[in-house]
Design a protein around this motif. Structure first.
Motif, short mmCIF file in Angstrom:
data_model
loop_
_atom_site.label_atom_id
_atom_site.label_comp_id
_atom_site.label_asym_id
_atom_site.label_seq_id
_atom_site.Cartn_x
_atom_site.Cartn_y
_atom_site.Cartn_z
N PHE A 77 0.87 -1.17 0.00
CA PHE A 77 0.00 0.00 0.00
C PHE A 77 0.91 1.22 0.00
CE2 PHE A 77 -2.72 -3.25 1.77
CZ PHE A 77 -3.93 -3.01 1.13
N PHE A 78 0.65 2.15 -0.90
CA PHE A 78 1.47 3.35 -1.07
C PHE A 78 0.69 4.55 -0.55
CE2 PHE A 78 2.75 0.14 -4.01
CZ PHE A 78 4.13 0.19 -3.98
N LEU A 79 1.25 5.23 0.46
CA LEU A 79 0.59 6.37 1.07
C LEU A 79 0.94 7.64 0.34
CD1 LEU A 79 -1.26 6.00 3.58
CD2 LEU A 79 0.29 4.12 3.15
N THR A 80 -0.10 8.38 -0.05
CA THR A 80 0.09 9.61 -0.80
C THR A 80 -1.09 10.54 -0.58
OG1 THR A 80 0.36 10.54 -3.03
CG2 THR A 80 -0.92 8.51 -2.86
N THR A 81 -0.85 11.82 -0.74
CA THR A 81 -1.96 12.78 -0.69
C THR A 81 -2.70 12.82 -2.02
OG1 THR A 81 -0.50 14.58 -1.37
CG2 THR A 81 -0.79 14.24 1.01
N LYS A 84 -7.64 9.28 -4.01
CA LYS A 84 -8.98 9.51 -3.45
C LYS A 84 -9.42 8.33 -2.58
CE LYS A 84 -10.57 12.62 -7.02
NZ LYS A 84 -10.25 13.82 -6.32
N ARG A 85 -8.70 7.21 -2.65
CA ARG A 85 -9.01 6.04 -1.82
C ARG A 85 -8.46 6.27 -0.42
NH1 ARG A 85 -6.67 -0.04 -2.46
NH2 ARG A 85 -8.03 -1.02 -0.94
N TYR A 87 -7.36 5.42 3.49
CA TYR A 87 -6.64 4.31 4.12
C TYR A 87 -7.57 3.34 4.83
CZ TYR A 87 -7.13 6.38 8.74
OH TYR A 87 -7.64 6.87 9.91
N TYR A 88 -8.64 3.80 5.44
CA TYR A 88 -9.53 2.91 6.19
C TYR A 88 -10.47 2.13 5.28
CZ TYR A 88 -12.29 7.24 6.02
OH TYR A 88 -12.92 8.38 5.61
N GLU A 89 -10.44 2.41 3.99
CA GLU A 89 -11.19 1.61 3.02
C GLU A 89 -10.38 0.39 2.57
OE1 GLU A 89 -13.75 5.28 1.07
OE2 GLU A 89 -11.93 4.59 0.06
N ALA A 90 -9.09 0.42 2.79
CA ALA A 90 -8.21 -0.70 2.43
C ALA A 90 -8.40 -1.84 3.42
CB ALA A 90 -6.76 -0.24 2.42
N ARG A 91 -8.19 -3.04 2.97
CA ARG A 91 -8.24 -4.22 3.84
C ARG A 91 -6.82 -4.73 4.00
NH1 ARG A 91 -11.26 -2.42 6.21
NH2 ARG A 91 -13.31 -1.93 5.41
N PHE A 92 -6.26 -4.43 5.16
CA PHE A 92 -4.87 -4.80 5.45
C PHE A 92 -4.80 -6.22 5.99
CE2 PHE A 92 -5.17 -0.15 6.16
CZ PHE A 92 -4.28 0.26 5.19
N LYS A 116 -0.88 2.74 -9.01
CA LYS A 116 -2.04 3.61 -8.80
C LYS A 116 -3.18 2.92 -8.04
CE LYS A 116 -4.60 7.07 -11.28
NZ LYS A 116 -4.77 7.76 -12.54
N ASN A 117 -3.42 1.66 -8.34
CA ASN A 117 -4.52 0.93 -7.68
C ASN A 117 -4.18 0.49 -6.26
OD1 ASN A 117 -2.67 -0.96 -8.57
ND2 ASN A 117 -4.20 -2.52 -8.91
N ARG A 118 -2.97 0.74 -5.81
CA ARG A 118 -2.54 0.38 -4.46
C ARG A 118 -2.26 1.62 -3.61
NH1 ARG A 118 -4.44 -3.91 -3.41
NH2 ARG A 118 -3.08 -4.02 -1.62
N CYS A 119 -2.64 2.79 -4.10
CA CYS A 119 -2.41 4.04 -3.37
C CYS A 119 -3.59 4.35 -2.45
CB CYS A 119 -2.21 5.20 -4.36
SG CYS A 119 -0.66 5.11 -5.27
N VAL A 120 -3.27 4.83 -1.27
CA VAL A 120 -4.29 5.26 -0.30
C VAL A 120 -3.83 6.56 0.34
CG1 VAL A 120 -5.17 2.93 0.18
CG2 VAL A 120 -3.30 3.85 1.55
N SER A 121 -4.80 7.28 0.90
CA SER A 121 -4.46 8.56 1.54
C SER A 121 -5.19 8.71 2.87
CB SER A 121 -4.79 9.72 0.61
OG SER A 121 -6.19 9.83 0.46
N ILE A 122 -4.71 9.66 3.63
CA ILE A 122 -5.32 10.05 4.90
C ILE A 122 -6.10 11.33 4.63
CG2 ILE A 122 -4.87 10.82 7.26
CD1 ILE A 122 -2.17 9.25 7.06
N PRO A 123 -7.39 11.38 4.95
CA PRO A 123 -8.13 12.62 4.70
C PRO A 123 -7.63 13.75 5.60
CG PRO A 123 -9.49 11.08 5.94
CD PRO A 123 -8.22 10.35 5.58
N MET A 124 -7.47 14.93 5.00
CA MET A 124 -6.97 16.08 5.76
C MET A 124 -7.70 17.33 5.30
SD MET A 124 -2.88 15.50 5.63
CE MET A 124 -2.82 14.73 4.03
N HIS A 125 -7.90 18.24 6.23
CA HIS A 125 -8.49 19.54 5.92
C HIS A 125 -7.61 20.62 6.54
CE1 HIS A 125 -12.07 17.48 4.53
NE2 HIS A 125 -12.00 16.74 5.61
#
Length: 149
Positions: A77-81, A84-85, A87-92, A116-125
């Motif tokens: 899993f690749f973490l990036t800003t 749109k997927r 991190y908590y939608e991923a099944r680790f 690209k299909n293995r990228c996830v992000s942390i929502p931030m505002h």
């Protein structure tokens, strides 16, 4: 339990803190060169406290070298800003690799594009990014939480 990968980490206290997170979750810390510090760095060891010697750390010359050394079915899993997927939608699953980039640059664009299909992000505002150790803690403990359910 999991594998935390830091690609070209730059700030020793972040890596020391992440080492403590890995120890607490029985995870392995993988460091991909070049590093922005020496593994003998006083700040690294200070952040890792007296736990640093107990952390399972593996050093790699490149991300490709790390990947070649793993079984073909290894999951990343690749973490990036830039995803749109969330991190908590991923099944680790145990032994997954959670891949994080350098504090100032993130992961290389070519690595993100190839996965690209293995990228996830942390929502931030209100901010473009979080501290690397904070980001690792968020994702790593979600992965651990999923194993408890």
């Amino acid at each position: 339990m999991f594998n935390v990968v830091l690609v070209r980490p730059e700030i020793p206290p972040n890596t020391g803190n992440i080492g403590r997170l890995c120890l607490a979750t029985q995870s392995t810390l993988h460091l991909v060169k070049p590093l922005g510090f020496s593994l003998d760095d006083r700040q690294l060891k200070r952040a890792g406290l007296d736990y640093w010697t107990e952390v399972s750390v593996k050093l790699w010359d490149s991300f490709d070298a790390l990947r070649r050394a793993q079984p073909p079915h290894a999951n990343y899993f690749f973490l990036t800003t830039k995803s749109k997927r969330l991190y908590y939608e991923a099944r680790f699953q145990p032994d997954d690799f959670l891949v994080f980039g350098a504090e100032t640059r993130g992961l290389p664009e070519n690595l993100l594009a190839a996965n690209k299909n293995r990228c996830v992000s942390i929502p931030m505002h209100g901010t473009r990014s979080l501290n690397l150790a904070t980001a690792v803690a968020i994702v790593l403990f979600e992965a651990v939480r999923q194993q408890q359910s």
